[in-house]
Every structure is written in C-alpha cells, then in structure tokens.
Design a protein around this motif. Sequence first.
Motif, PDB file in Angstrom:
ATOM      1  N   ARG A   6       0.931  -1.080   0.050  1.00 10.95           N
ATOM      2  CA  ARG A   6       0.086  -0.059  -0.058  1.00 10.95           C
ATOM      3  C   ARG A   6       0.741   1.432  -0.056  1.00 10.95           C
ATOM      4  O   ARG A   6       1.854   1.412   0.715  1.00 10.95           O
ATOM      5  N   ASN A  32      -3.790  13.068  -8.829  1.00  8.76           N
ATOM      6  CA  ASN A  32      -4.392  12.116  -9.953  1.00  8.76           C
ATOM      7  C   ASN A  32      -3.579  10.911  -9.893  1.00  8.76           C
ATOM      8  O   ASN A  32      -3.943  10.130 -10.934  1.00  8.76           O
ATOM      9  N   GLU A  33      -3.113  10.485  -8.848  1.00  6.38           N
ATOM     10  CA  GLU A  33      -2.751   8.971  -8.538  1.00  6.38           C
ATOM     11  C   GLU A  33      -3.290   8.345  -7.600  1.00  6.38           C
ATOM     12  O   GLU A  33      -2.999   7.179  -7.382  1.00  6.38           O
ATOM     13  N   VAL A  34      -4.230   9.042  -6.908  1.00 11.45           N
ATOM     14  CA  VAL A  34      -4.663   8.560  -5.634  1.00 11.45           C
ATOM     15  C   VAL A  34      -6.187   7.694  -6.083  1.00 11.45           C
ATOM     16  O   VAL A  34      -7.120   8.047  -6.845  1.00 11.45           O
ATOM     17  N   ASP A  35      -6.177   6.565  -5.404  1.00 13.19           N
ATOM     18  CA  ASP A  35      -7.381   5.683  -5.667  1.00 13.19           C
ATOM     19  C   ASP A  35      -8.511   6.129  -4.363  1.00 13.19           C
ATOM     20  O   ASP A  35      -9.553   5.842  -4.567  1.00 13.19           O
ATOM     21  N   VAL A  36      -8.000   6.253  -3.333  1.00 14.81           N
ATOM     22  CA  VAL A  36      -9.138   6.586  -2.036  1.00 14.81           C
ATOM     23  C   VAL A  36      -8.442   7.691  -1.191  1.00 14.81           C
ATOM     24  O   VAL A  36      -7.363   7.732  -0.807  1.00 14.81           O
ATOM     25  N   ARG A  50      -9.524  11.465 -12.712  1.00 12.70           N
ATOM     26  CA  ARG A  50      -9.637  10.052 -12.628  1.00 12.70           C
ATOM     27  C   ARG A  50     -10.604   9.747 -11.548  1.00 12.70           C
ATOM     28  O   ARG A  50     -11.055  10.232 -10.556  1.00 12.70           O
ATOM     29  N   TYR A 102     -12.107   8.100  -8.308  1.00 13.77           N
ATOM     30  CA  TYR A 102     -11.393   7.805  -6.951  1.00 13.77           C
ATOM     31  C   TYR A 102     -12.625   7.689  -5.934  1.00 13.77           C
ATOM     32  O   TYR A 102     -13.897   7.580  -5.990  1.00 13.77           O
ATOM     33  N   ARG A 103     -12.424   7.146  -4.742  1.00 15.22           N
ATOM     34  CA  ARG A 103     -13.220   6.795  -3.734  1.00 15.22           C
ATOM     35  C   ARG A 103     -12.962   7.542  -2.610  1.00 15.22           C
ATOM     36  O   ARG A 103     -11.953   8.013  -2.185  1.00 15.22           O
ATOM     37  N   LEU A 157      -7.820   0.811   2.021  1.00 22.96           N
ATOM     38  CA  LEU A 157      -6.966   0.663   1.172  1.00 22.96           C
ATOM     39  C   LEU A 157      -6.543  -0.656   0.763  1.00 22.96           C
ATOM     40  O   LEU A 157      -5.928  -1.219   1.569  1.00 22.96           O
ATOM     41  N   ARG A 158      -6.984  -1.083  -0.503  1.00 16.18           N
ATOM     42  CA  ARG A 158      -6.442  -2.279  -1.068  1.00 16.18           C
ATOM     43  C   ARG A 158      -5.083  -2.408  -1.174  1.00 16.18           C
ATOM     44  O   ARG A 158      -4.144  -1.359  -1.359  1.00 16.18           O
ATOM     45  N   GLU A 214      -2.913  -0.155  -3.907  1.00 14.59           N
ATOM     46  CA  GLU A 214      -3.677   1.084  -4.121  1.00 14.59           C
ATOM     47  C   GLU A 214      -2.914   2.344  -3.551  1.00 14.59           C
ATOM     48  O   GLU A 214      -1.781   2.025  -2.715  1.00 14.59           O
TER      49      GLU A 214
END
Length: 249
Positions: free
Chosen positions: A2, A26-30, A57, A59-60, A99-100, A103
């Motif tokens: 992670r 803009n690289e973030v998933d959550v 992008r 995102y959560r 956070l998986r 990710e």
Amino acid sequence: MRRLYVIGIGAGDPEHLTVQAINRLNEVDVFFVLDKGKEKADLVRLRHEILDRYVTRPYRLAEARDPERDRTPADYEAEVKAWHGRRVDVYQGLITGELRENEVGAFLVWGDPALYDSTITLLNAVQERGIAFDYTVIPGVSSVSVLAAQHRTTFNRIGTAVQITTGRRLADGWPDGAADVLVMLDAHCTFTRFTGEDMDIFWGAYLGTPDELVVSGRLADVAEEIVALRSQARERKGWIMDTYLLRRN
C-alpha cells in the motif's frame, strides 16, 4: 505494498495547491477525510472542492470521525498523547479497511504537513504497530506564508532571528533571541500580554478563504480590535483558525 500521500493543500485557497500536489492527487485511488463535526464542515467542504476541481480520474472517499479531545485539560501533554492514540486507531482502521493492496491513498492536510500538524506522527505510529505501507509527503503553502504575503512583509528582518511558536508557549514569555515571533494555535489572544511593549502585529484569520480577515498596526493600537473581530468571527462561524506575527521595534 500500500502507498500513501500526505498532501499539503494550502491555507484555504484551492489555488494554493502546487503542480506537484495536483499531479499526486491524480494518482490516488482513495482519499481519507476526517469529519470534525458541523462547526468545521467548511474544512471538509474545501477538500471536496479541491477534488472536484483538480482530480480527473475515478476515486473513492473514505470518511471517519475525528476523535474529540478536552480543550482545557489539567494535563495538556497527557491529554494530547491520549487523543493521538485514539487518532492512530482511526488512521489504522482507514488504511487497513479502505486501502487495498497496490492501491494509493491520500490524506489532504491543511497548510503544510510539517508545521503543527500530526498526520506524519500518526502515520509513523501506525507503521510502528506493524502495518505495512509506504508514504510520501508533498509540501504545501502554510498559513504563515499566506499571512506574510497578505501583509506584504517578511518573517524576519536583516540579521535577525524568527521563531514559530504556539500561544501556549508564548504565554510563558517572549522567546530568547527572537526579534520576530510567528504565533499559531492561540485560542486566548496571548498577544494582549505585550501591549505595554513597543511592538507591531500582523494578524490574519481564515487566510486564503472568502472569510479572510487581516489587521496590522502597532500592537497597543489594534489589540482590542483584533480581540473583538476574532470573537465575532468565531461566534458567527463556530470555529476560527488564525495566526499572527509579533515584531519588536
């Protein structure tokens, strides 16, 4: 593994974000958001505005309630340590629960993460519990930087020292060797203790936001105005974040 970003988002103006910060957003998933209650809903709202403006992008959002703490404890350091422990629990829960693997997550930090913010300390404490992740810190525009810019002044003068401190520490006396003192986290208008001295003050609240307030002048002349303005603003909004520079003449 992670990965996390700790991103400084500036003092209140979405345009304070650096190009580096926008690229990392803009690289973030959550994105992790801490709810500090209705009184400070503006702080959460600004974070949403930043994401809406800059992130292109999917995102959560993962939200959690920031633990409460006693603001007038008998033992300040013990209370803060206990509060930090509760916050570490919250941070650990967000990282492990939201956070998986592989990710990227992010905490959006008001101002600059290095200046009177506990996010870095809390993440280090989570790692010490054996939770595996890596993180990178992205600096941001601090409130003291905005304060100096709005007043068109500098932190220090030629050949002099400047110190950044808190209202609690200033209440113990003027720092040795400092001609200019930047004060943060002062809930008690500690500057009023120095109105008998020859000083100037550069004060600001809600810096970088539409509610911004700034006052400057000889301390003895403007101290009462600042106290009244601060009280009215806090009553109106339910919270206040202000900082000031005291300058000995």
